[in-house]
Design an enzyme around this catalytic site. Structure first.
Site, PDB file in Angstrom:
ATOM      1  N   ASP A  13     -13.543   7.863  76.138  1.00  0.00           N
ATOM      2  CA  ASP A  13     -14.866   7.228  76.244  1.00  0.00           C
ATOM      3  C   ASP A  13     -15.308   7.143  77.698  1.00  0.00           C
ATOM      4  OD1 ASP A  13     -14.354   6.903  73.595  1.00  0.00           O
ATOM      5  OD2 ASP A  13     -14.609   4.725  73.564  1.00  0.00           O
ATOM      6  N   SER A 127     -13.602  -3.625  68.875  1.00  0.00           N
ATOM      7  CA  SER A 127     -13.117  -2.578  67.970  1.00  0.00           C
ATOM      8  C   SER A 127     -13.188  -3.000  66.509  1.00  0.00           C
ATOM      9  CB  SER A 127     -11.654  -2.281  68.327  1.00  0.00           C
ATOM     10  OG  SER A 127     -11.010  -1.604  67.286  1.00  0.00           O
ATOM     11  N   GLU A 129     -10.957  -2.495  64.539  1.00  0.00           N
ATOM     12  CA  GLU A 129      -9.616  -2.988  64.178  1.00  0.00           C
ATOM     13  C   GLU A 129      -9.620  -4.513  64.033  1.00  0.00           C
ATOM     14  OE1 GLU A 129      -6.214  -1.793  63.559  1.00  0.00           O
ATOM     15  OE2 GLU A 129      -7.592  -0.259  62.893  1.00  0.00           O
ATOM     16  N   TYR A 151      -2.677  -5.186  68.448  1.00  0.00           N
ATOM     17  CA  TYR A 151      -3.859  -4.606  69.108  1.00  0.00           C
ATOM     18  C   TYR A 151      -5.134  -5.297  68.620  1.00  0.00           C
ATOM     19  CZ  TYR A 151      -7.638  -1.308  70.028  1.00  0.00           C
ATOM     20  OH  TYR A 151      -8.829  -0.747  70.423  1.00  0.00           O
TER      21      TYR A 151
HETATM   22  O1  F7E Z   1      -5.103   5.950  62.826  1.00  0.00           O
HETATM   23  C1  F7E Z   1      -3.381   6.687  59.633  1.00  0.00           C
HETATM   24  C2  F7E Z   1      -3.099   5.348  60.279  1.00  0.00           C
HETATM   25  O2  F7E Z   1      -4.191   6.039  65.130  1.00  0.00           O
HETATM   26  C3  F7E Z   1      -6.065   6.079  61.826  1.00  0.00           C
HETATM   27  C4  F7E Z   1      -8.045   3.495  68.010  1.00  0.00           C
HETATM   28  O3  F7E Z   1      -8.979   4.169  68.806  1.00  0.00           O
HETATM   29  O4  F7E Z   1      -9.612   3.294  66.234  1.00  0.00           O
HETATM   30  C5  F7E Z   1      -8.308   3.749  66.541  1.00  0.00           C
HETATM   31  O5  F7E Z   1      -7.332   3.071  65.779  1.00  0.00           O
HETATM   32  C6  F7E Z   1      -5.422   5.959  60.462  1.00  0.00           C
HETATM   33  C7  F7E Z   1      -4.493   4.754  60.289  1.00  0.00           C
HETATM   34  O6  F7E Z   1      -6.556   5.194  64.735  1.00  0.00           O
HETATM   35  C8  F7E Z   1      -0.857   8.995  60.818  1.00  0.00           C
HETATM   36  O7  F7E Z   1      -2.134   4.618  59.518  1.00  0.00           O
HETATM   37  C9  F7E Z   1      -1.630   8.353  58.913  1.00  0.00           C
HETATM   38  O8  F7E Z   1      -4.766   4.158  59.039  1.00  0.00           O
HETATM   39  O9  F7E Z   1      -6.107   7.564  64.512  1.00  0.00           O
HETATM   40  P1  F7E Z   1      -5.452   6.260  64.369  1.00  0.00           P
HETATM   41  P2  F7E Z   1      -6.700   3.624  64.416  1.00  0.00           P
HETATM   42  O10 F7E Z   1      -5.407   2.967  64.229  1.00  0.00           O
HETATM   43  O11 F7E Z   1      -7.710   3.481  63.317  1.00  0.00           O
HETATM   44  C10 F7E Z   1      -9.866   1.906  66.474  1.00  0.00           C
HETATM   45  C11 F7E Z   1     -11.313   1.646  66.192  1.00  0.00           C
HETATM   46  C12 F7E Z   1      -9.411   1.462  67.808  1.00  0.00           C
HETATM   47  O12 F7E Z   1     -10.000   0.564  68.413  1.00  0.00           O
HETATM   48  C13 F7E Z   1      -8.113   2.009  68.309  1.00  0.00           C
HETATM   49  O13 F7E Z   1      -7.981   1.828  69.711  1.00  0.00           O
HETATM   50  O14 F7E Z   1      -4.593   7.101  60.233  1.00  0.00           O
HETATM   51  N1  F7E Z   1      -2.329   7.687  59.861  1.00  0.00           N
HETATM   52  N2  F7E Z   1      -0.721   9.159  59.471  1.00  0.00           N
HETATM   53  C14 F7E Z   1      -1.871   8.067  61.062  1.00  0.00           C
HETATM   54  N3  F7E Z   1      -2.261   7.695  62.310  1.00  0.00           N
HETATM   55  C15 F7E Z   1      -1.615   8.261  63.349  1.00  0.00           C
HETATM   56  N4  F7E Z   1      -1.993   7.929  64.600  1.00  0.00           N
HETATM   57  N5  F7E Z   1      -0.599   9.184  63.162  1.00  0.00           N
HETATM   58  C16 F7E Z   1      -0.179   9.575  61.926  1.00  0.00           C
HETATM   59  O15 F7E Z   1       0.733  10.387  61.778  1.00  0.00           O
END
Ligand code: F7E
Length: 324
Positions: A13, A127, A129, A151
């Site tokens: 960003d 966020s 979140e 977080y």
């Molecule tokens: O996960 C699922 C995981 O890590 C999205 C950050 O920018 O957006 C972001 O947070 C979803 C979750 O983003 C994997 O369980 C499945 O349900 O891409 P993410 P996040 O946690 O939504 C918010 C708005 C923020 O503020 C944060 O800073 O995907 N998922 N399998 C996985 N996620 C990851 N990372 N890796 C996997 O293997």
């Protein structure tokens, strides 16, 4: 010439925002933390107009020095420990940086305003979140917050602290409740980029599959380039306020896989995706979908890039990177 200070300028960003502000004729300052941080050299190459200042959200004096040096009209506080999964293993650090860091930045700005009488507008990167175990569908500014990760809890602290400084000191402090926003600049630990990079490598026969956690979680995914415009618009308003920034569409990780694999002509990805518990979270945010009507009405903001366009853009970018 307006001056802006961006914390977290080396992140996805921060880079898009620096470009937007530079195009609008701002003098752009970016706070970078750490000794010999490689991201600093990278930024100097790609965004040479950003004037880099050294500082750390945990070090209030460094923030006071940065603010008094650049005397900004606008401060965008984007810096955070931002990977949700990491926040369980590093809950204290996440609370200190992502939560306490907001307080430090607000204090640095307040100190500067008290000392000089110069007004500073403040943007806090809140966020989706914070909605966590959602109490309303879709989520809007008034929805009760119920964070599900360290977080998310830290972001709630920063969010309410921003509102508190607005109400206590009359600061022009706004909070953008941004839903997930992605781009080819997204870090490889986040699911969209993890998928786009893996799909590109599968396309080039460099790997044969990928491991993921929960495929059923749903997110409201938009394009980061669109979302930084909303940040800027918030600080151009006569009154500070809080805004949800989202597309209003939600998709599961399965939908993400459908689009990403379709971009390389694969319709059935089941053989290529392994489920691995190490990528599951102690508590999941199952469904996010934002109602950004307030931002649309008051700021005149609308997202331009659709979910499909975004994911295809990311896969194409990662294929092009491999070819390069
Ligand atoms: O996960 C699922 C995981 O890590 C999205 C950050 O920018 O957006 C972001 O947070 C979803 C979750 O983003 C994997 O369980 C499945 O349900 O891409 P993410 P996040 O946690 O939504 C918010 C708005 C923020 O503020 C944060 O800073 O995907 N998922 N399998 C996985 N996620 C990851 N990372 N890796 C996997 O293997």
């Amino acid at each position: 010439m307006k001056r802006a200070l961006i914390t977290g300028v080396t992140g996805q960003d921060g880079m898009y925002l620096a470009e937007l502000l530079n195009d609008k004729g701002y003098e752009v300052f970016g706070l970078v933390q750490g000794q010999n941080n490689p991201k600093k050299d990278l930024l100097a190459q790609t965004h040479p107009y950003v004037k880099i200042l050294s500082g750390n959200l945990l070090d209030l004096v460094s923030l006071i020095r940065a603010v008094s040096f650049c005397r900004p009209d606008e401060v965008y506080n984007l810096a955070a420990v931002s990977f949700v999964a990491y926040s369980w293993e590093n809950a204290r650090l996440t609370s200190d940086v992502t939560g306490g860091g907001v307080l430090n930045m607000l204090e640095a700005v307040r100190f500067h305003m008290d000392k000089t009488g110069e007004p500073v507008k403040f943007y806090q990167a809140s966020s989706s979140e914070m909605f966590g175990k959602v109490q309303e569908v879709p989520q809007r500014e008034s929805t009760l917050l119920w964070p599900r990760s360290p977080y998310g809890v830290a972001k709630v602290f920063g969010h309410y602290m921003t509102i508190n400084y607005r109400e206590s000191y009359g600061m022009h402090a706004s909070s953008g409740i941004l839903f997930n926003h992605e781009s080819p600049r997204r870090g490889p630990e986040f699911v969209t980029r993890k998928v786009s990079m893996a799909v590109a490598r599968i396309h080039k026969n460099l790997q044969n599959g990928l491991s993921l956690g929960n495929l059923d979680a749903k997110r409201d995914w938009g394009f980061a380039g669109d979302y930084v415009e909303a940040m800027w618009l918030m600080l151009q308003q006569p009154e500070a306020d809080d805004y949800v920034i989202s597309t209003g569409q939600t998709h599961s990780i399965r939908d993400l896989l459908d689009v990403a694999f379709d971009e390389i002509g694969v319709t059935d990805w089941n053989q290529m995706v392994r489920l691995d518990d190490q990528f599951k979270r102690p508590a999941e945010v199952d469904l996010l979908i934002g109602d950004s009507s307030k931002a649309r009405e008051v700021l005149g903001w609308t997202p331009k890039v659709t979910f499909e366009e975004l994911i295809r853009m990311m896969v194409r970018h990662d294929i092009a990177e491999l070819e390069r």
